[in-house]
Design an enzyme around this catalytic site. Sequence first.
Site, short mmCIF file in Angstrom:
data_model
loop_
_atom_site.label_atom_id
_atom_site.label_comp_id
_atom_site.label_asym_id
_atom_site.label_seq_id
_atom_site.Cartn_x
_atom_site.Cartn_y
_atom_site.Cartn_z
N GLU A 43 20.22 79.51 12.89
CA GLU A 43 20.88 78.24 12.61
C GLU A 43 20.86 77.98 11.10
O GLU A 43 19.88 78.29 10.43
CB GLU A 43 20.16 77.12 13.35
N LYS A 116 27.12 72.78 18.73
CA LYS A 116 25.82 72.28 19.19
C LYS A 116 25.95 70.90 19.82
O LYS A 116 26.46 69.97 19.22
CB LYS A 116 24.85 72.23 18.02
N CYS A 156 18.87 75.73 18.87
CA CYS A 156 17.69 74.96 18.47
C CYS A 156 17.31 73.86 19.49
O CYS A 156 16.75 74.15 20.53
CB CYS A 156 17.92 74.38 17.08
#
Length: 267
Positions: A43, A116, A156
């Site tokens: 990321e 995301k 994440c």
Amino acid sequence: MSKTTVAAVQMVSSPSVDENLETARRLLAQAADGGAKLVTLPEYWPIMGMLDTDKVGLAEQPGQGLIQEFMAAQARQHGIWLIGGTMPIASGDSGRVLNTTLVYDPEGQPVSRYDKIHLFGFTKGDESYDEARTIVPGAAVGTFEAPFGRVGLSVCYDLRFPELYRAMGECALIVVPAAFTHTTGMAHWEVLLRARAIENQCYVLASAQGGTHRNGRRTFGHSMLIGPWGEVRGQLPEGEGVVIGEIDTGFLAEVRQSLPALKHRKL
């Protein structure tokens, strides 16, 4: 295709895109030289700015821009499936971006995208993060079909939401590019990654930022490959480097046959 070599790249990205491109170039070559046919970057690999807003000024339009051209060229040069960690993509909101994973096939063609969905927020003492200030959340689950099976895309903070992984369907591999903080990583990173592998009976490949960045932030690292029985196949604690391992679809099938948990689901 019973066995496929895969790799997770770990970086300690800086505020300089040019520096990060050169680091990624070197580590992608290392992964390819190690036989990897699928590689994921972490990321925020192209930019870890001094301020959260730095990435907004570097946002690219879909299908054009230096970062996307670099990833396409690297996938083509090495003949790999490249999962491009995340990069800032223009959102239509002048003050915020999408935190986007782009996937390229071995010919360098874009084949999948995931924005995301879950945005990190954390406050403890002097440590505070609020991704929603600079990022627009995505809305759609992301997967693609690789030669060895379906690959699920997550980033994440998504790791804390198991319902996202169920929505992907049955995957051979789940990838988790991340920039986990050292605080939360120490507590939860490995146990959550192993849980996602065990409950979905699949491989998990996590590529992380890992070290102290110029902006003072410390990320946890510990990029790793986990097997479908929950065993850690390899990991890198901190610093730049590559974790390389194999996905064995024969072993995957054995796990699912001996313990058919996915077929026993009721809800």
